[in-house]
Design a protein around this motif. Sequence first.
Motif, PDB file in Angstrom:
ATOM      1  N   SER A 136      30.777  41.245  29.072  1.00  7.79           N
ATOM      2  CA  SER A 136      31.088  41.845  30.369  1.00  7.79           C
ATOM      3  C   SER A 136      30.018  41.428  31.375  1.00  7.79           C
ATOM      4  N   ILE A 137      30.439  41.221  32.615  1.00  6.12           N
ATOM      5  CA  ILE A 137      29.514  40.856  33.690  1.00  6.12           C
ATOM      6  C   ILE A 137      29.427  42.009  34.681  1.00  6.12           C
ATOM      7  N   PHE A 138      28.223  42.436  34.994  1.00 10.45           N
ATOM      8  CA  PHE A 138      27.945  43.503  35.955  1.00 10.45           C
ATOM      9  C   PHE A 138      28.142  42.949  37.360  1.00 10.45           C
ATOM     10  N   VAL A 139      29.081  43.540  38.124  1.00 10.54           N
ATOM     11  CA  VAL A 139      29.404  42.995  39.449  1.00 10.54           C
ATOM     12  C   VAL A 139      29.485  44.107  40.488  1.00 10.54           C
ATOM     13  N   ASP A 140      29.241  43.744  41.722  1.00 12.85           N
ATOM     14  CA  ASP A 140      29.493  44.642  42.840  1.00 12.85           C
ATOM     15  C   ASP A 140      30.999  44.727  43.081  1.00 12.85           C
ATOM     16  N   ALA A 141      31.406  45.727  43.843  1.00 15.60           N
ATOM     17  CA  ALA A 141      32.826  45.885  44.173  1.00 15.60           C
ATOM     18  C   ALA A 141      33.200  44.895  45.272  1.00 15.60           C
ATOM     19  N   ARG A 142      33.277  43.631  44.872  1.00 11.20           N
ATOM     20  CA  ARG A 142      33.624  42.529  45.779  1.00 11.20           C
ATOM     21  C   ARG A 142      34.671  41.671  45.078  1.00 11.20           C
ATOM     22  N   PRO A 143      35.923  41.771  45.481  1.00  8.02           N
ATOM     23  CA  PRO A 143      36.987  41.045  44.776  1.00  8.02           C
ATOM     24  C   PRO A 143      36.731  39.549  44.653  1.00  8.02           C
ATOM     25  N   GLU A 144      36.010  38.979  45.592  1.00  8.97           N
ATOM     26  CA  GLU A 144      35.784  37.531  45.558  1.00  8.97           C
ATOM     27  C   GLU A 144      34.882  37.104  44.400  1.00  8.97           C
ATOM     28  N   MET A 145      34.195  38.055  43.758  1.00 10.05           N
ATOM     29  CA  MET A 145      33.347  37.737  42.612  1.00 10.05           C
ATOM     30  C   MET A 145      34.138  37.648  41.307  1.00 10.05           C
ATOM     31  N   ILE A 146      35.373  38.133  41.307  1.00 13.11           N
ATOM     32  CA  ILE A 146      36.120  38.265  40.055  1.00 13.11           C
ATOM     33  C   ILE A 146      36.655  36.936  39.507  1.00 13.11           C
ATOM     34  N   PRO A 147      37.283  36.079  40.310  1.00  7.77           N
ATOM     35  CA  PRO A 147      37.782  34.823  39.731  1.00  7.77           C
ATOM     36  C   PRO A 147      36.700  33.994  39.043  1.00  7.77           C
ATOM     37  N   ALA A 148      35.521  33.939  39.631  1.00  7.36           N
ATOM     38  CA  ALA A 148      34.438  33.168  39.011  1.00  7.36           C
ATOM     39  C   ALA A 148      33.980  33.803  37.705  1.00  7.36           C
ATOM     40  N   ALA A 149      34.023  35.141  37.619  1.00  4.35           N
ATOM     41  CA  ALA A 149      33.691  35.811  36.359  1.00  4.35           C
ATOM     42  C   ALA A 149      34.677  35.417  35.268  1.00  4.35           C
ATOM     43  N   ALA A 150      35.950  35.352  35.628  1.00  3.85           N
ATOM     44  CA  ALA A 150      36.963  34.927  34.665  1.00  3.85           C
ATOM     45  C   ALA A 150      36.759  33.466  34.271  1.00  3.85           C
ATOM     46  N   GLU A 151      36.469  32.626  35.245  1.00  2.00           N
ATOM     47  CA  GLU A 151      36.250  31.206  34.965  1.00  2.00           C
ATOM     48  C   GLU A 151      35.017  30.980  34.105  1.00  2.00           C
TER      49      GLU A 151
END
Length: 237
Positions: A129-144
Amino acid sequence: MTKLSVNINKIATLRNSRGGDIPNVVEAALNAERFGAQGITVHPRPDERHIRYRDVYDLKPVLTTEFNIEGNPIDRFVDLVLDVRPTQVTLVPDAHNAITSNAGWDTVTHKAFLKEVIARFKASGIRTSIFVDARPEMIPAAAEAGADRVELYTEPYAKNYAADREAAIAPFVETAREAARCGLGVNGGHDLNLENLKYFAENIPNLLEVSIGHALVADAIYLGFENTIQLYLKQLR
């Protein structure tokens, strides 16, 4: 039902403040499981000011629920996780001198690094799991990068909950929806408590797990450990 993972760092902080082994972190973790927690979280830092690396080794063979190890993937941390092989590792970009985690990853900037680290964990069968801020633009790169889940950094939600809970939760809902679109599970953690947890759990889609430590241990001082865990579980039902 969203799972409750009890973070026992504050138990270790209390122990370390006096030396010795009271309270015992292994006993605390086993009691948390016995009282209904569905997971145990630890966050060892390089200075071992609360959870020590030795604690992680002591916990692994006795826990019967999910074991989640959080931390910045420096070499020593990566070696620890690969050696212990917990259920889940949560990657947190905390600075060595941070009092507590205070920001998520910029997954776009650090995607190549995260991808390399995650590949090593997944090769050992460890959910990442990756700890992320509530910023949708960070999600695709986490998946990639290969993550299985993201953990939403919930301090901004908790901070703004009392003033306007709908506005406070809005970016978290949007980010969780983006995670679902990208095929990622969603965890949450940081400053969730008995006041704000229920609303969060009711409104975040696909919320699989929350990890709670500071507030839960503080509540246990007044309410008792078993009763407190049951109260938190009640908020998640």
